[in-house]
Motif scaffolding. Structure first.
Motif, PDB file in Angstrom:
ATOM      1  N   GLU A 116       0.832  -1.200   0.000  1.00  0.00           N
ATOM      2  CA  GLU A 116       0.000   0.000   0.000  1.00  0.00           C
ATOM      3  C   GLU A 116       0.871   1.255   0.000  1.00  0.00           C
ATOM      4  O   GLU A 116       0.557   2.245  -0.672  1.00  0.00           O
ATOM      5  N   GLU A 117       1.961   1.229   0.752  1.00  0.00           N
ATOM      6  CA  GLU A 117       2.892   2.365   0.768  1.00  0.00           C
ATOM      7  C   GLU A 117       3.503   2.576  -0.611  1.00  0.00           C
ATOM      8  O   GLU A 117       3.658   3.715  -1.070  1.00  0.00           O
ATOM      9  N   MET A 118       3.850   1.484  -1.270  1.00  0.00           N
ATOM     10  CA  MET A 118       4.399   1.577  -2.625  1.00  0.00           C
ATOM     11  C   MET A 118       3.383   2.228  -3.568  1.00  0.00           C
ATOM     12  O   MET A 118       3.736   3.094  -4.376  1.00  0.00           O
ATOM     13  N   LEU A 119       2.125   1.813  -3.448  1.00  0.00           N
ATOM     14  CA  LEU A 119       1.086   2.360  -4.309  1.00  0.00           C
ATOM     15  C   LEU A 119       0.846   3.838  -4.024  1.00  0.00           C
ATOM     16  O   LEU A 119       0.595   4.627  -4.936  1.00  0.00           O
ATOM     17  N   ASP A 120       0.944   4.216  -2.741  1.00  0.00           N
ATOM     18  CA  ASP A 120       0.788   5.630  -2.387  1.00  0.00           C
ATOM     19  C   ASP A 120       1.913   6.470  -2.983  1.00  0.00           C
ATOM     20  O   ASP A 120       1.689   7.608  -3.418  1.00  0.00           O
ATOM     21  N   SER A 121       3.123   5.912  -2.995  1.00  0.00           N
ATOM     22  CA  SER A 121       4.291   6.653  -3.478  1.00  0.00           C
ATOM     23  C   SER A 121       4.386   6.653  -4.999  1.00  0.00           C
ATOM     24  O   SER A 121       4.866   7.628  -5.595  1.00  0.00           O
ATOM     25  N   PHE A 122       3.932   5.563  -5.633  1.00  0.00           N
ATOM     26  CA  PHE A 122       4.051   5.430  -7.092  1.00  0.00           C
ATOM     27  C   PHE A 122       2.725   4.970  -7.708  1.00  0.00           C
ATOM     28  O   PHE A 122       2.645   3.886  -8.283  1.00  0.00           O
ATOM     29  N   PRO A 123       1.674   5.786  -7.598  1.00  0.00           N
ATOM     30  CA  PRO A 123       0.384   5.387  -8.154  1.00  0.00           C
ATOM     31  C   PRO A 123       0.437   5.197  -9.665  1.00  0.00           C
ATOM     32  O   PRO A 123       1.117   5.952 -10.373  1.00  0.00           O
ATOM     33  N   GLU A 124      -0.248   4.157 -10.127  1.00  0.00           N
ATOM     34  CA  GLU A 124      -0.346   3.816 -11.556  1.00  0.00           C
ATOM     35  C   GLU A 124       0.995   3.421 -12.179  1.00  0.00           C
ATOM     36  O   GLU A 124       1.117   3.343 -13.397  1.00  0.00           O
ATOM     37  N   ARG A 125       1.979   3.145 -11.345  1.00  0.00           N
ATOM     38  CA  ARG A 125       3.300   2.761 -11.884  1.00  0.00           C
ATOM     39  C   ARG A 125       3.748   1.380 -11.409  1.00  0.00           C
ATOM     40  O   ARG A 125       4.859   0.950 -11.721  1.00  0.00           O
ATOM     41  N   ILE A 126       2.878   0.693 -10.680  1.00  0.00           N
ATOM     42  CA  ILE A 126       3.233  -0.642 -10.189  1.00  0.00           C
ATOM     43  C   ILE A 126       2.380  -1.697 -10.889  1.00  0.00           C
ATOM     44  O   ILE A 126       1.152  -1.609 -10.931  1.00  0.00           O
ATOM     45  N   ILE A 127       3.059  -2.667 -11.484  1.00  0.00           N
ATOM     46  CA  ILE A 127       2.399  -3.810 -12.106  1.00  0.00           C
ATOM     47  C   ILE A 127       2.369  -4.937 -11.070  1.00  0.00           C
ATOM     48  O   ILE A 127       3.418  -5.342 -10.561  1.00  0.00           O
ATOM     49  N   LEU A 128       1.184  -5.403 -10.746  1.00  0.00           N
ATOM     50  CA  LEU A 128       1.067  -6.507  -9.793  1.00  0.00           C
ATOM     51  C   LEU A 128       1.387  -7.813 -10.506  1.00  0.00           C
ATOM     52  O   LEU A 128       0.711  -8.197 -11.466  1.00  0.00           O
ATOM     53  N   SER A 129       2.436  -8.474 -10.041  1.00  0.00           N
ATOM     54  CA  SER A 129       2.854  -9.737 -10.640  1.00  0.00           C
ATOM     55  C   SER A 129       2.030 -10.875 -10.038  1.00  0.00           C
ATOM     56  O   SER A 129       2.084 -11.128  -8.830  1.00  0.00           O
ATOM     57  N   VAL A 130       1.254 -11.530 -10.886  1.00  0.00           N
ATOM     58  CA  VAL A 130       0.416 -12.652 -10.464  1.00  0.00           C
ATOM     59  C   VAL A 130       1.002 -13.909 -11.099  1.00  0.00           C
ATOM     60  O   VAL A 130       0.863 -14.145 -12.290  1.00  0.00           O
ATOM     61  N   PRO A 161      -4.597   1.878  -6.976  1.00  0.00           N
ATOM     62  CA  PRO A 161      -3.915   2.555  -8.095  1.00  0.00           C
ATOM     63  C   PRO A 161      -2.733   1.786  -8.680  1.00  0.00           C
ATOM     64  O   PRO A 161      -1.627   2.310  -8.825  1.00  0.00           O
ATOM     65  N   ILE A 162      -2.967   0.494  -9.018  1.00  0.00           N
ATOM     66  CA  ILE A 162      -1.941  -0.256  -9.738  1.00  0.00           C
ATOM     67  C   ILE A 162      -2.059   0.067 -11.228  1.00  0.00           C
ATOM     68  O   ILE A 162      -3.104   0.518 -11.698  1.00  0.00           O
ATOM     69  N   TRP A 163      -0.969  -0.166 -11.979  1.00  0.00           N
ATOM     70  CA  TRP A 163      -1.041   0.005 -13.438  1.00  0.00           C
ATOM     71  C   TRP A 163      -1.886  -1.115 -14.049  1.00  0.00           C
ATOM     72  O   TRP A 163      -2.682  -0.913 -14.945  1.00  0.00           O
ATOM     73  N   GLY A 164      -1.646  -2.316 -13.553  1.00  0.00           N
ATOM     74  CA  GLY A 164      -2.316  -3.503 -14.086  1.00  0.00           C
ATOM     75  C   GLY A 164      -1.607  -4.740 -13.589  1.00  0.00           C
ATOM     76  O   GLY A 164      -1.012  -4.729 -12.498  1.00  0.00           O
ATOM     77  N   TYR A 165      -1.628  -5.794 -14.394  1.00  0.00           N
ATOM     78  CA  TYR A 165      -1.132  -7.096 -13.957  1.00  0.00           C
ATOM     79  C   TYR A 165      -0.162  -7.712 -14.963  1.00  0.00           C
ATOM     80  O   TYR A 165      -0.310  -7.526 -16.175  1.00  0.00           O
ATOM     81  N   LEU A 166       0.782  -8.473 -14.431  1.00  0.00           N
ATOM     82  CA  LEU A 166       1.571  -9.397 -15.244  1.00  0.00           C
ATOM     83  C   LEU A 166       1.199 -10.794 -14.760  1.00  0.00           C
ATOM     84  O   LEU A 166       1.538 -11.179 -13.636  1.00  0.00           O
ATOM     85  N   TYR A 167       0.466 -11.537 -15.586  1.00  0.00           N
ATOM     86  CA  TYR A 167      -0.009 -12.860 -15.211  1.00  0.00           C
ATOM     87  C   TYR A 167       0.884 -13.901 -15.894  1.00  0.00           C
ATOM     88  O   TYR A 167       0.905 -14.017 -17.117  1.00  0.00           O
ATOM     89  N   LEU A 196      -0.955  -8.161 -18.763  1.00  0.00           N
ATOM     90  CA  LEU A 196       0.118  -8.649 -19.623  1.00  0.00           C
ATOM     91  C   LEU A 196       0.254 -10.146 -19.374  1.00  0.00           C
ATOM     92  O   LEU A 196       0.213 -10.590 -18.226  1.00  0.00           O
ATOM     93  N   ALA A 197       0.404 -10.913 -20.435  1.00  0.00           N
ATOM     94  CA  ALA A 197       0.521 -12.367 -20.324  1.00  0.00           C
ATOM     95  C   ALA A 197       1.979 -12.793 -20.408  1.00  0.00           C
ATOM     96  O   ALA A 197       2.793 -12.138 -21.050  1.00  0.00           O
ATOM     97  N   SER A 198       2.288 -13.925 -19.775  1.00  0.00           N
ATOM     98  CA  SER A 198       3.645 -14.462 -19.818  1.00  0.00           C
ATOM     99  C   SER A 198       3.607 -15.967 -19.588  1.00  0.00           C
ATOM    100  O   SER A 198       2.835 -16.456 -18.766  1.00  0.00           O
ATOM    101  N   GLY A 199       4.461 -16.671 -20.348  1.00  0.00           N
ATOM    102  CA  GLY A 199       4.592 -18.107 -20.118  1.00  0.00           C
ATOM    103  C   GLY A 199       4.209 -18.972 -21.296  1.00  0.00           C
ATOM    104  O   GLY A 199       3.037 -19.049 -21.667  1.00  0.00           O
ATOM    105  N   GLY A 200       5.212 -19.597 -21.926  1.00  0.00           N
ATOM    106  CA  GLY A 200       4.959 -20.611 -22.932  1.00  0.00           C
ATOM    107  C   GLY A 200       4.926 -20.169 -24.379  1.00  0.00           C
ATOM    108  O   GLY A 200       4.782 -21.001 -25.270  1.00  0.00           O
ATOM    109  N   VAL A 201       5.037 -18.863 -24.628  1.00  0.00           N
ATOM    110  CA  VAL A 201       4.959 -18.387 -26.011  1.00  0.00           C
ATOM    111  C   VAL A 201       6.049 -19.046 -26.862  1.00  0.00           C
ATOM    112  O   VAL A 201       7.229 -19.034 -26.501  1.00  0.00           O
ATOM    113  N   ALA A 202       5.633 -19.625 -27.996  1.00  0.00           N
ATOM    114  CA  ALA A 202       6.581 -20.346 -28.841  1.00  0.00           C
ATOM    115  C   ALA A 202       6.575 -19.873 -30.288  1.00  0.00           C
ATOM    116  O   ALA A 202       7.439 -20.260 -31.066  1.00  0.00           O
ATOM    117  N   SER A 203       5.605 -19.037 -30.662  1.00  0.00           N
ATOM    118  CA  SER A 203       5.480 -18.645 -32.061  1.00  0.00           C
ATOM    119  C   SER A 203       4.641 -17.385 -32.193  1.00  0.00           C
ATOM    120  O   SER A 203       3.964 -16.967 -31.235  1.00  0.00           O
TER     121      SER A 203
END
Length: 234
Positions: A116-130, A161-167, A196-203
């Motif tokens: 929460e402190e990170m989000l307060d200091s850097f709103p809309e600049r943190i991507i939550l890694s899932v 105030p997260i930017w979004g997600y990296l799943y 944002l998606a991640s994992g397994g891309v081959a083509s």
């Protein structure tokens, strides 16, 4: 596709590497000069890259800070950095070097107040890694489990105030097995922020499958192994 694909630069001991399913001992080195790799992506017209400090992810703090500074020097687009970002001071240090977005996962699960402190200091600049492993969120460099499903974690923070997600589908990461779109389709039903998606891309076909489902795809091994050729991207 060039604006949809986000090249990944994974750092370990100052080198560009890729892991297999996130296993620290299962590593392959692709370059001893991360700045050259970043410059190549710059020259090919990419507007964004994803940098991970694997030493930091497996430890407790950023270990490749100087390398990241050098990457920032040669890459003019959006630079998002993750791996071991476990304190507000680390984010401040990266911010001072011109890093645009911070990818944070473990803190959101294990230290919500700090997140929460990170989000307060850097709103809309943190991507939550899932990071999904066996259908549950994994943390600490994918070495520890949690009690959250990806969707439960998203519910906690989607209105923040997260930017979004990296799943990331951990079982697919670094395997070149191809993507499974279903986890992303399911996850998108629970969130309003970009994914944002991640994992397994081959083509390039995998990129096409994800187009319209997520807002971007982080790709590493498929680029380094030549499965996706930079020259062929539009």
């Amino acid at each position: 596709m060039k604006n949809f694909l986000i090249p990944a630069i994974d750092l370990k001991d100052g080198k560009v590497v890729r892991l297999y399913k996130g296993e620290e001992e299962n590593v392959k080195v692709y370059s001893h000069n991360p700045e050259d790799v970043a410059k190549r992506f710059e020259d090919f017209g990419f507007k964004r890259i994803h940098v991970v400090d694997l030493d930091g992810a497996f430890g407790s703090n950023l270990k490749n800070f100087e390398v990241i500074k050098n990457i920032r020097r040669v890459f003019s687009g959006i630079l998002q950095v993750g791996g071991g970002l476990r304190s507000l001071q680390m984010l401040r240090n990266l911010d001072e070097e011109g890093v645009d977005l911070f990818v944070v996962g473990t803190v959101a699960v294990k230290s919500p107040e700090m997140f929460e402190e990170m989000l307060d200091s850097f709103p809309e600049r943190i991507i939550l890694s899932v990071d999904s492993k066996g259908g549950m969120v994994s943390v600490a460099g994918w070495k520890e489990g949690s009690s959250y499903t990806p969707e439960e974690l998203a519910k906690l923070y989607d209105k923040k105030p997260i930017w979004g997600y990296l799943y990331t589908v951990v079982e697919k990461d670094g395997t070149l097995e191809g993507v499974d779109v279903e986890p992303y389709v399911k996850f998108k039903k629970f969130v309003n922020k970009p994914v944002l998606a991640s994992g397994g891309v081959a083509s390039i076909e995998d990129l096409k499958k994800l187009k319209g489902i997520v807002e971007g795809v982080v790709v590493g091994k498929a680029l380094y192994e030549g499965r996706i050729k930079l020259e062929e991207l539009e």
